[in-house]
Design an enzyme around this catalytic site. Structure first.
Site, PDB file in Angstrom:
ATOM      1  N   CYS A   2       6.500 -23.323  87.996  1.00  0.00           N
ATOM      2  CA  CYS A   2       7.877 -22.665  87.623  1.00  0.00           C
ATOM      3  C   CYS A   2       7.366 -21.248  88.342  1.00  0.00           C
ATOM      4  O   CYS A   2       6.681 -20.700  88.938  1.00  0.00           O
ATOM      5  CB  CYS A   2       8.024 -22.443  86.247  1.00  0.00           C
ATOM      6  SG  CYS A   2       7.964 -24.071  85.387  1.00  0.00           S
ATOM      7  N   ARG A  54      12.609 -22.987  85.782  1.00  0.00           N
ATOM      8  CA  ARG A  54      11.788 -24.346  85.417  1.00  0.00           C
ATOM      9  C   ARG A  54      12.128 -25.407  86.639  1.00  0.00           C
ATOM     10  O   ARG A  54      12.910 -25.692  86.901  1.00  0.00           O
ATOM     11  CB  ARG A  54      12.392 -24.805  84.085  1.00  0.00           C
ATOM     12  CG  ARG A  54      11.638 -26.138  83.466  1.00  0.00           C
ATOM     13  CD  ARG A  54      12.370 -26.695  82.431  1.00  0.00           C
ATOM     14  NE  ARG A  54      11.582 -27.841  81.999  1.00  0.00           N
ATOM     15  CZ  ARG A  54      11.817 -28.558  81.061  1.00  0.00           C
ATOM     16  NH1 ARG A  54      13.184 -28.563  80.629  1.00  0.00           N
ATOM     17  NH2 ARG A  54      10.963 -29.486  80.599  1.00  0.00           N
ATOM     18  N   LEU A  55      10.587 -25.869  86.858  1.00  0.00           N
ATOM     19  CA  LEU A  55      10.558 -26.886  87.563  1.00  0.00           C
ATOM     20  C   LEU A  55       9.946 -27.992  86.477  1.00  0.00           C
ATOM     21  O   LEU A  55       8.597 -27.895  86.273  1.00  0.00           O
ATOM     22  CB  LEU A  55       9.560 -26.859  88.837  1.00  0.00           C
ATOM     23  CG  LEU A  55       9.231 -28.129  89.846  1.00  0.00           C
ATOM     24  CD1 LEU A  55      10.435 -28.735  90.163  1.00  0.00           C
ATOM     25  CD2 LEU A  55       8.282 -27.655  90.924  1.00  0.00           C
ATOM     26  N   ILE A  57       8.059 -30.958  84.822  1.00  0.00           N
ATOM     27  CA  ILE A  57       6.966 -31.936  85.545  1.00  0.00           C
ATOM     28  C   ILE A  57       6.667 -32.644  84.180  1.00  0.00           C
ATOM     29  O   ILE A  57       6.598 -34.004  84.328  1.00  0.00           O
ATOM     30  CB  ILE A  57       5.769 -31.227  85.769  1.00  0.00           C
ATOM     31  CG1 ILE A  57       6.220 -30.270  87.095  1.00  0.00           C
ATOM     32  CG2 ILE A  57       4.812 -32.027  86.343  1.00  0.00           C
ATOM     33  CD1 ILE A  57       6.763 -30.980  88.423  1.00  0.00           C
ATOM     34  N   ASN A  80       3.757 -20.634  84.246  1.00  0.00           N
ATOM     35  CA  ASN A  80       3.842 -21.227  85.490  1.00  0.00           C
ATOM     36  C   ASN A  80       2.394 -21.993  85.556  1.00  0.00           C
ATOM     37  O   ASN A  80       1.427 -21.329  85.562  1.00  0.00           O
ATOM     38  CB  ASN A  80       4.059 -20.250  86.581  1.00  0.00           C
ATOM     39  CG  ASN A  80       3.820 -20.785  87.902  1.00  0.00           C
ATOM     40  OD1 ASN A  80       3.882 -21.826  88.064  1.00  0.00           O
ATOM     41  ND2 ASN A  80       3.332 -19.825  88.707  1.00  0.00           N
ATOM     42  N   GLY A  81       2.837 -23.317  85.695  1.00  0.00           N
ATOM     43  CA  GLY A  81       1.367 -24.065  86.104  1.00  0.00           C
ATOM     44  C   GLY A  81       0.997 -25.328  85.103  1.00  0.00           C
ATOM     45  O   GLY A  81       2.131 -25.719  84.433  1.00  0.00           O
ATOM     46  N   GLU A  82       0.101 -25.863  85.124  1.00  0.00           N
ATOM     47  CA  GLU A  82      -0.279 -26.874  84.170  1.00  0.00           C
ATOM     48  C   GLU A  82      -1.560 -26.720  83.259  1.00  0.00           C
ATOM     49  O   GLU A  82      -2.609 -26.341  83.905  1.00  0.00           O
ATOM     50  CB  GLU A  82      -0.284 -28.297  84.916  1.00  0.00           C
ATOM     51  CG  GLU A  82       0.977 -28.483  85.988  1.00  0.00           C
ATOM     52  CD  GLU A  82       1.832 -29.104  84.956  1.00  0.00           C
ATOM     53  OE1 GLU A  82       2.038 -29.233  83.944  1.00  0.00           O
ATOM     54  OE2 GLU A  82       3.053 -28.930  85.413  1.00  0.00           O
ATOM     55  N   ASP A 108       2.742 -29.194  77.671  1.00  0.00           N
ATOM     56  CA  ASP A 108       1.724 -28.176  77.461  1.00  0.00           C
ATOM     57  C   ASP A 108       1.933 -27.013  77.071  1.00  0.00           C
ATOM     58  O   ASP A 108       1.278 -26.372  76.328  1.00  0.00           O
ATOM     59  CB  ASP A 108       0.960 -28.572  78.847  1.00  0.00           C
ATOM     60  CG  ASP A 108       1.624 -27.871  80.084  1.00  0.00           C
ATOM     61  OD1 ASP A 108       2.997 -27.999  80.005  1.00  0.00           O
ATOM     62  OD2 ASP A 108       1.327 -27.315  81.161  1.00  0.00           O
ATOM     63  N   GLY A 380      -6.840 -31.180  98.873  1.00  0.00           N
ATOM     64  CA  GLY A 380      -8.290 -30.911  98.674  1.00  0.00           C
ATOM     65  C   GLY A 380      -8.729 -29.456  98.958  1.00  0.00           C
ATOM     66  O   GLY A 380      -9.606 -29.182  99.253  1.00  0.00           O
TER      67      GLY A 380
END
Length: 653
Positions: A2, A54-55, A57, A80-82, A108, A380
């Site tokens: 986000c 907001r994105l 997920i 922002n993040g996971e 989360d 990666g």
């Protein structure tokens, strides 16, 4: 993934509707990061505002919307993040039967708030496994907490705005505030010319900073200009801990442990309520991530790559062969000069401070391709830094051992001799000799590497050699008369861990400078410009900490890095499909500057324009451009750095 923003603004303008309007204005500047929703919060009793884009997920419902309130009303969070271990934390919190039960949704973010309520900010922060940047307003203590993940996957800027402070995922958010003063920092510009990015904690502006990875900044509402971040996790300490507790098993045992650990990390990172895929270059890192994903997926993993019409830079066939072997659902895009011409003018908007890693172009293009099919992708990134994968990790010690005892004059003459051949001549020579060269000498774009080596021969210490190998302009003062270049981590050995091995010192510096400053910034901006979330399994801090327990022999042997990753990968993909000269995500900028980008470059670098701007000395820039266009030198990276600054300056200053 986000966009977050907010401010503390004491005084009459920092109240009520005015504060909410400013928070919304900042959030709207980050709309590309979060097209699925927006929200703002303004505290009725304190000069604090928060904004969020907001994105979606996890938990696509309104129960996952932000800013999110904790169950007791004490905490308000924008994130922002996971947090990849949130289900594990949720189960643990449920056993405590705290005031947050029953849960309102499945995000989360809600688990983070419950963790803060149950364990306190710093304890909860150290329990999180993931990539994140968040702002947590504590209404009871009247403190705003800003934090960034351990390795720096997610960005967070903060700075002064009038008599208060502000923060945002990108500098665009700060610039949306009328009280923010975007004054260019000439010292940061010098660092940019050297490294192609502005190293943390600096930004291109004097009164704005990047929160360092693994740091927490707590700001009191009654002292909003007292900005003193502190670490909650340190790679330096993680390295020292690894040295104190080395892995004592065999290489086979280490590989088995690492494969299990990576597999668990990847399984957690595959958790998503939206379509997910993998970026696949066909190299060691992305192939291993994709192989472990496919082993855990009941259907073909969607994989994506891009190629080039210029063979020396094209890895699409390599990626396609790996994809065919693994049975993935593969898509690729061949990049042409037309793609670049359409994108180059947008780069200053995407990277809103000067940024000149030329792989920003293919990264942005592969992100756009990927977003047409999925919303989340695994990458990666981090494998080279953590497992010794860069060419310099094995070539720099070999070079130093051979040249450090030679007189400076002899080194200078050797460098001059190496520059006698233009890069194209080296490339042709290596193509002719390719069949008889040993594998370790078969490199892509040898002409560019030979000239880079010539520039590095003047180094007097191993650290100076490393710094030159990482430098674009090795003497930025030539372009910025009167500006003093500040010290950075390579100049401060007293801040390093207890490392005696040259390669391991380079790995540490790469992980604390180049990785967050260049690689992760590049990927974040390129993916978020199209609202795509990227995840990097190699940057899970447990993987990083384990890697630093391993002996160097398990990482690098016989002029080849990532030994232990190769051992794991060869179980899943035949050796012949992935063993080839390391390329990196390069593009033919050298040729494009002499061709389709020539008029654009000549215009931006014209002596009259540089003189009128009054920042850069036109003479060295003009000389570099002239030599490059004539084919005498490959100056693509020096020129690209100046071009990216010029383009940024045209857009923002």
């Amino acid at each position: 993934m986000c966009g977050i923003s907010g401010l503390i603004l004491p005084g009459p303008t920092g109240r009520g509707d005015r504060l909410a309007a400013l928070a919304r204005r900042m959030a709207d500047a980050l709309a590309h990061r979060g097209p699925d929703g927006s929200g703002v919060y303004a505290d009725p009793e304190a000069p604090v505002g928060l904004g969020h884009r907001r994105l979606a997920i996890l938990d696509l419902s309104e129960a996952g919307a932000q800013p999110m309130y904790g169950a007791t009303g004490r905490y308000i969070l924008v994130h922002n993040g996971e947090i990849y271990n949130f289900l594990e934390l949720r189960r643990e919190l449920e056993q405590g039967a705290g005031p947050f039960l029953p849960w309102r949704g499945d995000s989360d973010t809600e688990v983070m708030l419950a963790a803060f309520e149950a364990w306190g900010v710093e304890t909860a922060l150290n329990r999180f496994v993931g990539m994140f940047a968040f702002a947590l307003w504590d209404r009871r203590e009247r403190v705003l907490h800003l934090a960034r993940d351990r390795m720096g996957e997610k960005p967070l800027y903060y700075g002064l705005a009038g008599n208060g402070m502000a923060f945002a995922s990108e500098l665009k958010g700060l610039r949306a505030l009328p009280d923010f003063s975007p004054e260019l920092d000439a010292e940061s510009l010098a660092l940019f010319l050297r490294y192609q990015y502005v190293p943390e904690p600096r930004s291109i502006y004097k009164n704005a900073f990047k929160l360092r990875p693994g740091h927490l900044l707590s700001v009191r509402a009654d002292a909003p200009t007292d900005l003193r971040p502190r670490p909650y996790w340190s790679l330096r300490e993680a390295v020292n801990a690894g040295l104190s507790d080395p892995f004592t098993g065999s290489e086979a045992e280490a590989a088995d442990h690492l494969e299990t650990l990576l597999g668990d990390v990847i399984e957690n990172q595959m958790l998503s309520d939206v379509p997910l895929g993998s970026l696949l270059s066909g190299g060691i890192d992305s192939s291993l991530v994709t192989a472990l994903m496919q082993a855990r997926s009941p259907r073909p993993v969607k994989t994506f790559t891009i190629g080039f019409e210029t063979g020396a830079y094209d890895e699409s066939d390599d990626a396609s062969r790996v994809a065919n072997h693994l049975g993935t659902d593969h898509a690729e895009l061949t990049v042409t000069p037309a793609h670049v011409l359409n994108l180059v003018d947008r780069l200053p908007e995407i990277y809103d401070e000067p940024f000149a890693d030329a792989s920003q172009l293919p990264t942005r293009l592969v992100a756009e391709l990927t977003r047409r099919h999925v919303t989340v992708c695994l990458t990666g990134d981090g494998g080279d830094e953590t497992f010794a994968g860069y060419n310099r990790h094995f070539w720099a010690p070999a070079i130093w051992n051979r040249v450090h005892s030679l007189p400076p004059l002899l080194r200078s003459r050797a460098a001059d001799a190496m520059r006698l051949l233009p890069p194209a001549a080296y490339d042709a020579l290596f193509r002719t000799l390719g069949p008889v060269l040993p594998r370790s000498a078969r490199v892509r774009t040898p002409g560019n590497k030979a000239h880079k080596l010539a520039d590095a021969l003047a180094a007097r210490t191993p650290e100076a050699l490393y710094k030159r190998l990482c430098s674009t302009w090795s003497e930025p003062a030539l372009l910025l008369p009167g500006v003093t270049e500040p010290e950075t981590a390579p100049d401060q050995p007293e801040t390093w861990p207890r490392l005696t091995d040259f390669t391991r010192r380079m790995q540490y510096l790469d992980s604390t400078t180049y990785l967050p400053g260049d690689v992760l910034q590049k990927v974040d901006r390129a993916t978020m410009a199209v609202a795509l979330e990227s995840r990097a399994p190699f940057l899970d801090h447990r993987v990083v900490e384990f890697a630093w327990r391993l002996p160097a022999s398990m990482l690098l042997q016989k002029k080849q890095g990532k030994r232990i990753l190769r051992r794991i990968l060869h179980k899943h993909v035949p050796r012949q499909l992935v063993e080839r000269p390391k390329m990196g995500f390069g593009i033919p900028i050298d040729q494009w500057l002499r061709g389709p980008l020539r008029s654009w470059a000549v215009d931006l670098l014209s002596p009259d324009r540089l003189k009128q701007q009054g920042l850069l000395d036109p003479e060295p820039v003009t000389r570099q451009l002239r030599d490059h266009l004539a084919g005498r030198r490959d100056n693509q990276y020096r020129l690209w750095s100046v071009l990216m600054f010029q383009a940024w300056h045209e857009r923002w200053m």
